[in-house]
Each structure stands twice: as C-alpha cells, then as structure tokens.
Design a protein around this motif. Structure first.
Motif, PDB file in Angstrom:
ATOM      1  N   PRO A 245       0.807  -1.218   0.000  1.00  0.00           N
ATOM      2  CA  PRO A 245       0.000   0.000   0.000  1.00  0.00           C
ATOM      3  C   PRO A 245       0.843   1.272   0.000  1.00  0.00           C
ATOM      4  O   PRO A 245       0.735   2.124   0.889  1.00  0.00           O
ATOM      5  CB  PRO A 245      -0.820  -0.135   1.284  1.00  0.00           C
ATOM      6  CG  PRO A 245       0.048  -0.928   2.203  1.00  0.00           C
ATOM      7  CD  PRO A 245       0.767  -1.906   1.313  1.00  0.00           C
ATOM      8  N   THR A 246       1.704   1.403  -1.003  1.00  0.00           N
ATOM      9  CA  THR A 246       2.540   2.594  -1.115  1.00  0.00           C
ATOM     10  C   THR A 246       1.729   3.711  -1.752  1.00  0.00           C
ATOM     11  O   THR A 246       1.256   3.570  -2.885  1.00  0.00           O
ATOM     12  CB  THR A 246       3.772   2.304  -1.988  1.00  0.00           C
ATOM     13  OG1 THR A 246       4.478   1.178  -1.453  1.00  0.00           O
ATOM     14  CG2 THR A 246       4.691   3.513  -2.044  1.00  0.00           C
ATOM     15  N   PRO A 247       1.531   4.843  -1.079  1.00  0.00           N
ATOM     16  CA  PRO A 247       0.731   5.921  -1.659  1.00  0.00           C
ATOM     17  C   PRO A 247       1.430   6.541  -2.862  1.00  0.00           C
ATOM     18  O   PRO A 247       2.659   6.537  -2.960  1.00  0.00           O
ATOM     19  CB  PRO A 247       0.601   6.923  -0.513  1.00  0.00           C
ATOM     20  CG  PRO A 247       1.765   6.645   0.384  1.00  0.00           C
ATOM     21  CD  PRO A 247       2.037   5.177   0.270  1.00  0.00           C
ATOM     22  N   GLN A 248       0.637   7.070  -3.773  1.00  0.00           N
ATOM     23  CA  GLN A 248       1.151   7.746  -4.960  1.00  0.00           C
ATOM     24  C   GLN A 248       0.856   9.240  -4.821  1.00  0.00           C
ATOM     25  O   GLN A 248      -0.275   9.636  -4.511  1.00  0.00           O
ATOM     26  CB  GLN A 248       0.487   7.189  -6.221  1.00  0.00           C
ATOM     27  CG  GLN A 248       0.578   5.664  -6.342  1.00  0.00           C
ATOM     28  CD  GLN A 248       1.993   5.161  -6.469  1.00  0.00           C
ATOM     29  OE1 GLN A 248       2.698   5.484  -7.417  1.00  0.00           O
ATOM     30  NE2 GLN A 248       2.438   4.355  -5.497  1.00  0.00           N
ATOM     31  N   ILE A 249       1.861  10.064  -5.059  1.00  0.00           N
ATOM     32  CA  ILE A 249       1.723  11.480  -4.754  1.00  0.00           C
ATOM     33  C   ILE A 249       0.638  12.152  -5.598  1.00  0.00           C
ATOM     34  O   ILE A 249       0.001  13.112  -5.158  1.00  0.00           O
ATOM     35  CB  ILE A 249       3.078  12.212  -4.927  1.00  0.00           C
ATOM     36  CG1 ILE A 249       3.026  13.591  -4.243  1.00  0.00           C
ATOM     37  CG2 ILE A 249       3.471  12.306  -6.401  1.00  0.00           C
ATOM     38  CD1 ILE A 249       4.374  14.234  -4.074  1.00  0.00           C
ATOM     39  N   GLN A 250       0.372  11.627  -6.788  1.00  0.00           N
ATOM     40  CA  GLN A 250      -0.627  12.251  -7.647  1.00  0.00           C
ATOM     41  C   GLN A 250      -2.043  12.076  -7.107  1.00  0.00           C
ATOM     42  O   GLN A 250      -2.933  12.875  -7.418  1.00  0.00           O
ATOM     43  CB  GLN A 250      -0.542  11.681  -9.069  1.00  0.00           C
ATOM     44  CG  GLN A 250       0.765  11.988  -9.786  1.00  0.00           C
ATOM     45  CD  GLN A 250       1.862  10.991  -9.462  1.00  0.00           C
ATOM     46  OE1 GLN A 250       1.690  10.089  -8.638  1.00  0.00           O
ATOM     47  NE2 GLN A 250       3.012  11.149 -10.116  1.00  0.00           N
ATOM     48  N   THR A 251      -2.265  11.039  -6.310  1.00  0.00           N
ATOM     49  CA  THR A 251      -3.620  10.742  -5.836  1.00  0.00           C
ATOM     50  C   THR A 251      -3.757  10.808  -4.322  1.00  0.00           C
ATOM     51  O   THR A 251      -4.859  10.648  -3.799  1.00  0.00           O
ATOM     52  CB  THR A 251      -4.034   9.340  -6.312  1.00  0.00           C
ATOM     53  OG1 THR A 251      -3.071   8.371  -5.860  1.00  0.00           O
ATOM     54  CG2 THR A 251      -4.103   9.282  -7.838  1.00  0.00           C
TER      55      THR A 251
ATOM     56  N   PRO B  97      -3.973  12.258  -0.458  1.00  0.00           N
ATOM     57  CA  PRO B  97      -4.441  13.484   0.191  1.00  0.00           C
ATOM     58  C   PRO B  97      -3.260  14.362   0.602  1.00  0.00           C
ATOM     59  O   PRO B  97      -2.110  13.901   0.669  1.00  0.00           O
ATOM     60  CB  PRO B  97      -5.218  12.975   1.405  1.00  0.00           C
ATOM     61  CG  PRO B  97      -4.747  11.590   1.625  1.00  0.00           C
ATOM     62  CD  PRO B  97      -4.335  11.055   0.302  1.00  0.00           C
ATOM     63  N   VAL B  98      -3.556  15.625   0.909  1.00  0.00           N
ATOM     64  CA  VAL B  98      -2.508  16.617   1.138  1.00  0.00           C
ATOM     65  C   VAL B  98      -1.551  16.186   2.243  1.00  0.00           C
ATOM     66  O   VAL B  98      -0.326  16.311   2.106  1.00  0.00           O
ATOM     67  CB  VAL B  98      -3.131  17.991   1.462  1.00  0.00           C
ATOM     68  CG1 VAL B  98      -2.050  18.981   1.875  1.00  0.00           C
ATOM     69  CG2 VAL B  98      -3.895  18.522   0.258  1.00  0.00           C
ATOM     70  N   GLU B  99      -2.086  15.655   3.354  1.00  0.00           N
ATOM     71  CA  GLU B  99      -1.212  15.301   4.460  1.00  0.00           C
ATOM     72  C   GLU B  99      -0.289  14.139   4.101  1.00  0.00           C
ATOM     73  O   GLU B  99       0.860  14.072   4.559  1.00  0.00           O
ATOM     74  CB  GLU B  99      -2.027  14.957   5.713  1.00  0.00           C
ATOM     75  CG  GLU B  99      -2.913  13.735   5.607  1.00  0.00           C
ATOM     76  CD  GLU B  99      -4.289  14.026   4.991  1.00  0.00           C
ATOM     77  OE1 GLU B  99      -5.163  13.152   5.073  1.00  0.00           O
ATOM     78  OE2 GLU B  99      -4.456  15.130   4.429  1.00  0.00           O
ATOM     79  N   VAL B 100      -0.767  13.226   3.256  1.00  0.00           N
ATOM     80  CA  VAL B 100       0.088  12.117   2.818  1.00  0.00           C
ATOM     81  C   VAL B 100       1.122  12.621   1.812  1.00  0.00           C
ATOM     82  O   VAL B 100       2.283  12.194   1.820  1.00  0.00           O
ATOM     83  CB  VAL B 100      -0.762  10.982   2.220  1.00  0.00           C
ATOM     84  CG1 VAL B 100       0.138   9.858   1.685  1.00  0.00           C
ATOM     85  CG2 VAL B 100      -1.715  10.431   3.266  1.00  0.00           C
TER      86      VAL B 100
END
Length: 314
Positions: free
Chosen positions: A183-189, A191-194
């Motif tokens: 579950p690595t977040p992607q910066i394009q999608t 939320p701001v805090e992530v």
C-alpha cells in the motif's frame, strides 16, 4: 578478482506475518543456504543495489540513482538504526568512474538505507549489517517518475566495469521485487497530508513509523485471509518469466519493459526489479555468466513473490 551475485526478494513482513509453516521454513532455509555461501566466500566488498520505500528518500529531492558514501540503516522494520561499513574511497571511485562514463548519479554522505538494503544484509551476513564493507546503490523504484530500464542496465554495466578494476573479492546483491503490490501511496492521488509525508517524511517518530507499518501488516493479513481486494494479486507467471530472463541474460527484452507494463503485471512493488536488473547488468560486464534459481514461491502473507538467485561468471 572473483565476483559473485545474489539477488533476493525482500519483504517487510518477514517477522510480522506467518505463511504456512512448510513454506516459511523453506524460504528461511534458502536464505540460510545463501548466507552459508556468503560466509564461505568471505567477500571483501559488497555492492548492494536496492530501492527505498519512503524511509530514506523523499520527493523534496528524489534522485534517480544515489551512491552512499556514508550510510546507516534507516531503522524501519527493526533493522537498525546502525551504521553501514562503507569504504569511502571506493565509493567515491565508483562515483567518479560513473561520471567519467556518462552516468550522472547522486551521492550522499548521510544515506538512510531502508529494509530494501538492510534486510538482505541481515539475512545474508549473519545478522551483522556492518560485517562486510558495502557500497549501497539506491535505484528509485517507488517514486514516479522512475528511471527507464535501459538506463538502469547502462548504470549496472558501468559499475561492473569499475568493479573489474578492483583487487577485491566482490559480492553483488540485488534486492527487490518480484511481483507485489504494497500500500505505497502515490503522490498524484494522495491526500494533502500524505503528500507532505512523501515530500518530507524523513526521521518519523517511533509512533508514526509503527502506525505506518501497521497498515502494511493489515494488508498482509487480509491477503492471507483470502481478501484479494487488498492489493493486486501476486503474479507467479510474470515472476517466473523474469527469473528465466535473468538466467538467460536477456537484457534486450528487459530494456524494452515499460513502467506501465511493470505496474500492470508486477504491481507497485514490481518496479523494484530495477535492482535485480542493475545487479545482473553489473555482472554481465565480466562476460557470460552461469546462474541458478534457488527458490521461488508467491507468499501472500508476505505480500511478495519471493525469489532467490545466484550467478557467477563462466
């Protein structure tokens, strides 16, 4: 001088989730067999190609490639924090050689090496991260945009040419992949805090690190329970084909792989195969090689297609 290659998958869940006992025992036994080989070989220098998972490298300044002139374990997943034994003169020599041969890479006097580097060192070097001199070479495999595979191959071959100039007993380690979709977040999608974490999340508090790691553990548990909606499924066919491509030194095929294809077939974590590709490319600078696939198993509980290979020049 002699050179040997070991490429292995890594998984942050190694000590945080339990596959069926026979599967786990086989994986750990193979790691031990490879560790015994390393001990017998007794390398005087390790070149370790690895990725990062937003533990040491962030979007505030994201390099494509980075050599650690000085480095320490980032401390994620209970590996460290502890210093790595980096031979500075040889690390700087590697950097200069790359610059002389058209590879403009970054370098760090304070690299934080996460589990992509430290877990293989721990498993292969009797639990001692600083047992052998090691030069860590980071290859971005998580933060889009990422280097093209053709360039990764060029990097590996240039580093291999540098290694040929050294009077050392060299071990190349490649760590990453194979198919997995953590579950690595992607910066394009995100939320701001992530997004802010992805940009400047260095040196988190123990509580913040534990919270983040708990999310990965939860995904592994869901996959183990059969909830395949938690992540893209592992892809044994893709993994096994890649292992054969490495075995056959099929760099022409590898060079044509695109980021989108890797994400589709190997998941977000599949991008880490760049570390394997660079490692095999470095070995190929010595000419044709013999290789052996020691292990493969898709292990849902570890969110990883677990593969292990060795290779040596013919």
């Amino acid at each position: 001088m002699p050179i040997k290659l070991i490429c292995v998958s890594h998984t942050p869940l190694l000590d945080f989730a339990s596959p069926p006992p026979a599967i786990e025992a086989s994986a750990r036994a193979t790691f031990q067999k490879l560790a015994d080989q390393v001990k017998a070989y007794n390398p005087t220098l390790i070149i370790s190609f690895g990725p990062d998972h937003f533990n040491g490298f962030f979007y505030d300044l994201m390099p494509t490639f980075c050599v650690g002139v000085r480095a320490q374990a980032a401390g994620d997943w209970n590996y460290g924090p502890a210093p790595l034994n980096v031979p500075e003169d040889q690390a700087l020599g590697l950097i200069e050689h790359c610059l002389d041969h058209g590879i403009d890479l970054s370098y760090s006097y304070r690299m934080q090496a996460d589990h992509g580097f430290t877990q293989p060192l721990d498993l292969l070097c009797e639990g001692q991260l600083d047992r052998y001199p090691v030069i860590p070479v980071f290859i971005n495999g998580a933060a889009a945009p990422m280097p093209r595979i053709k360039r990764v191959i060029e990097l590996g071959k240039v580093i291999g040419e540098y290694l040929k100039t050294l009077d050392e007993r060299i071990l190349i380690i490649g760590s990453g992949g194979l198919s997995h979709d953590p579950p690595t977040p992607q910066i394009q999608t995100a939320p701001v805090e992530v997004q802010e974490f992805l940009i400047a999340g260095r040196n988190p508090t123990p509580e913040a690190r534990k919270h983040r790691q708990s999310k990965v553990i939860a995904v592994g548990q869901r996959l183990a329970e059969g909830d395949l909606s938690a992540a893209l499924p592992l892809n044994p066919e893709w993994d096994k084909d890649l292992l054969q491509r490495f075995k056959n030194a099929d760099f022409d095929y590898l060079a044509q792989m695109t980021n989108d294809e890797i994400r589709r077939d190997g998941g977000r974590g599949g991008q880490e195969i760049r570390a394997w590709i660079a490692a095999f490319a470095a070995l190929s600078a010595y000419g044709e090689y013999n290789s052996e696939i020691h292990y493969y198993e898709p292990i849902q509980e570890w969110i990883a297609g677990m593969g292990m290979m060795t290779a040596e020049p013919k």
